[in-house]
Design an enzyme around this catalytic site. Structure first.
Site, PDB file in Angstrom:
ATOM      1  N   THR A 105       0.835  -1.203   0.000  1.00 34.19           N
ATOM      2  CA  THR A 105       0.000   0.000   0.000  1.00 34.19           C
ATOM      3  C   THR A 105       0.873   1.257   0.000  1.00 34.19           C
ATOM      4  O   THR A 105       1.988   1.257   0.540  1.00 34.19           O
ATOM      5  CB  THR A 105      -0.936   0.033   1.214  1.00 34.19           C
ATOM      6  OG1 THR A 105      -0.164   0.152   2.422  1.00 34.19           O
ATOM      7  CG2 THR A 105      -1.773  -1.243   1.284  1.00 34.19           C
ATOM      8  N   GLU A 142     -10.425   2.879  12.732  1.00 35.97           N
ATOM      9  CA  GLU A 142     -10.860   3.833  11.708  1.00 35.97           C
ATOM     10  C   GLU A 142     -12.013   4.670  12.253  1.00 35.97           C
ATOM     11  O   GLU A 142     -13.034   4.119  12.663  1.00 35.97           O
ATOM     12  CB  GLU A 142     -11.296   3.086  10.445  1.00 35.97           C
ATOM     13  CG  GLU A 142     -10.200   2.200   9.848  1.00 35.97           C
ATOM     14  CD  GLU A 142      -8.959   2.984   9.487  1.00 35.97           C
ATOM     15  OE1 GLU A 142      -9.077   4.017   8.796  1.00 35.97           O
ATOM     16  OE2 GLU A 142      -7.860   2.577   9.912  1.00 35.97           O
ATOM     17  N   LEU A 181     -23.801 -12.945  17.043  1.00 39.64           N
ATOM     18  CA  LEU A 181     -24.263 -11.863  17.919  1.00 39.64           C
ATOM     19  C   LEU A 181     -23.151 -10.853  18.153  1.00 39.64           C
ATOM     20  O   LEU A 181     -21.965 -11.155  17.983  1.00 39.64           O
ATOM     21  CB  LEU A 181     -24.722 -12.428  19.273  1.00 39.64           C
ATOM     22  CG  LEU A 181     -25.930 -13.372  19.251  1.00 39.64           C
ATOM     23  CD1 LEU A 181     -26.080 -14.063  20.598  1.00 39.64           C
ATOM     24  CD2 LEU A 181     -27.203 -12.606  18.890  1.00 39.64           C
ATOM     25  N   ASP A 195     -20.689 -16.523  16.853  1.00 45.39           N
ATOM     26  CA  ASP A 195     -21.939 -16.795  17.570  1.00 45.39           C
ATOM     27  C   ASP A 195     -23.144 -16.074  16.973  1.00 45.39           C
ATOM     28  O   ASP A 195     -24.265 -16.190  17.481  1.00 45.39           O
ATOM     29  CB  ASP A 195     -21.806 -16.439  19.053  1.00 45.39           C
ATOM     30  CG  ASP A 195     -21.500 -14.960  19.287  1.00 45.39           C
ATOM     31  OD1 ASP A 195     -21.333 -14.223  18.285  1.00 45.39           O
ATOM     32  OD2 ASP A 195     -21.408 -14.546  20.453  1.00 45.39           O
ATOM     33  N   THR A 252      -5.270  -1.669   8.765  1.00 48.98           N
ATOM     34  CA  THR A 252      -5.082  -2.377   7.492  1.00 48.98           C
ATOM     35  C   THR A 252      -6.076  -3.518   7.368  1.00 48.98           C
ATOM     36  O   THR A 252      -6.679  -3.726   6.310  1.00 48.98           O
ATOM     37  CB  THR A 252      -3.639  -2.911   7.388  1.00 48.98           C
ATOM     38  OG1 THR A 252      -2.717  -1.825   7.465  1.00 48.98           O
ATOM     39  CG2 THR A 252      -3.427  -3.666   6.081  1.00 48.98           C
ATOM     40  N   LEU A 253      -6.243  -4.276   8.458  1.00 52.12           N
ATOM     41  CA  LEU A 253      -7.199  -5.384   8.456  1.00 52.12           C
ATOM     42  C   LEU A 253      -8.608  -4.881   8.165  1.00 52.12           C
ATOM     43  O   LEU A 253      -9.352  -5.493   7.386  1.00 52.12           O
ATOM     44  CB  LEU A 253      -7.146  -6.100   9.811  1.00 52.12           C
ATOM     45  CG  LEU A 253      -8.138  -7.241  10.023  1.00 52.12           C
ATOM     46  CD1 LEU A 253      -7.975  -8.330   8.967  1.00 52.12           C
ATOM     47  CD2 LEU A 253      -7.978  -7.829  11.426  1.00 52.12           C
ATOM     48  N   GLY A 302      -1.486  -3.395  10.655  1.00 45.27           N
ATOM     49  CA  GLY A 302      -2.184  -3.252  11.922  1.00 45.27           C
ATOM     50  C   GLY A 302      -3.674  -3.466  11.776  1.00 45.27           C
ATOM     51  O   GLY A 302      -4.169  -3.918  10.737  1.00 45.27           O
ATOM     52  N   ASP A 303      -4.419  -3.115  12.832  1.00 46.04           N
ATOM     53  CA  ASP A 303      -5.869  -3.309  12.818  1.00 46.04           C
ATOM     54  C   ASP A 303      -6.545  -2.455  11.755  1.00 46.04           C
ATOM     55  O   ASP A 303      -7.571  -2.848  11.188  1.00 46.04           O
ATOM     56  CB  ASP A 303      -6.449  -2.991  14.203  1.00 46.04           C
ATOM     57  CG  ASP A 303      -6.006  -3.996  15.255  1.00 46.04           C
ATOM     58  OD1 ASP A 303      -5.933  -5.198  14.926  1.00 46.04           O
ATOM     59  OD2 ASP A 303      -5.732  -3.599  16.398  1.00 46.04           O
TER      60      ASP A 303
END
Length: 310
Positions: free
Chosen positions: A37, A273, A217, A215, A66-67, A63-64
């Site tokens: 990226t 984000e 939920l 689950d 990007t995920l 990181g989170d």
């Protein structure tokens, strides 16, 4: 031969451990290509393109944030196309999602897990039109975590959030809001809000410690304003203790959807984000994609209580 595409955060382009892991697996068993990226939105675009091209597995290496981009890119493609499985190589500062799932932090171990273990169906969550895989947070904790400099987080870990909270002490206030969900209604002032598909956010704060990814939920956690608990104590418990000392004070509920209305603009953090609004609807998307996880990952229903006994 299985086709794996790694979407690598640009800051990690020269990561030797990642390069060695790719070289090893590429020579043995898999077709692996890497896309790097450059700017915001690239990971989303590259993930969407990977699904359109029929790639077998898409790996978010970063990181989170990007995920989160990769997940939204996969979901943005034509829903008639086969969904690739999803893998994670954690390369961020906090790696909250990977920590809760027990995904290895070493690139080679993470990539071997992706190559060797089958994906399992997991849910995604949605805030209005935006997907997230881990957690949405609101309240003063969101303000603190989003305004803490990356350099400070790398140097001090969780203490960095506490220091930022102390510097912003005078600007911290509760949020007046209303939460509605099936068989649930809550109204009042809250300090922290967590809507969890996953369990933790903000560098190890377990706002939804019992959440499971499969689950169907969402786990809701609300920390109401408490006149008996000082603001300094709240900041200290959340930022240094990971929030465990305040679990008894949390209002919790497990729901398929919920709506939040706030009197003022509500800032929400989705996997790192930011979004904002006065009214936000959250809903779960059951079994939306397959994720490569360790066999005994505690975020799967079949392993609830098992990890503690191992």
């Amino acid at each position: 031969m299985r086709h794996i595409r790694i979407i690598l955060h640009g800051k990690e382009a020269q990561n030797i451990a990642v390069r060695d892991a790719v070289r090893l697996l590429r020579s043995e068993r898999c077709k692996i290509d890497v896309r790097v990226t450059w700017e915001e939105g690239d990971a989303r675009r590259l993930a969407r393109e990977a699904r359109q091209l029929g790639v077998d597995t898409v790996v978010a290496a970063g990181g989170d944030g990007t995920l989160n981009e990769v997940v939204n890119g996969l979901m943005a493609a034509d829903n008639r196309l086969r969904m690739p499985s999803l893998g994670v190589i954690p390369l961020g500062t906090a790696n909250d999602f990977a920590h809760a799932c027990r995904i290895p932090l070493a690139p080679l171990e993470a990539l071997l897990l992706i190559a060797e273990l089958p994906a399992v169906p997991i849910d995604l969550a949605k805030a209005d039109s935006r997907y997230f895989i881990n957690m949405a947070t609101g309240g003063f904790g969101t303000q603190i975590t989003t305004s803490t400099p990356e350099e400070l987080k790398r140097a001090l870990g969780g203490v960095a959030y506490f220091l930022t909270g102390m510097t912003q002490f005078t600007s911290i206030s509760a949020v007046e809001g209303e939460v509605k969900a099936p068989d649930f209604h809550w109204q009042g002032a809250f300090m922290v809000l967590g809507v969890g598909n996953g369990r933790q956010a903000g560098g190890g704060h377990e706002l939804c410690p019992d959440a499971c990814l499969d689950d169907g939920l969402l786990d809701l956690s609300i920390l109401p304003q408490d006149d008996q608990r000082s603001l300094a104590e709240t900041v200290q418990y959340l930022m240094l203790d990971g929030g465990t000392a305040l679990q008894h004070a949390m209002v919790t509920k497990r729901v398929p959807w919920l709506e939040i209305r706030a009197r003022q603009l509500l800032n929400i953090n989705l996997d790192g984000e930011p979004i904002s609004g006065q009214c936000v609807r959250f809903e779960v998307c059951p079994s939306a994609l397959g994720l490569h996880l360790p066999r005994h990952s505690p975020v799967l229903q079949k392993n609830v209580g098992l990890v503690d006994r191992l």
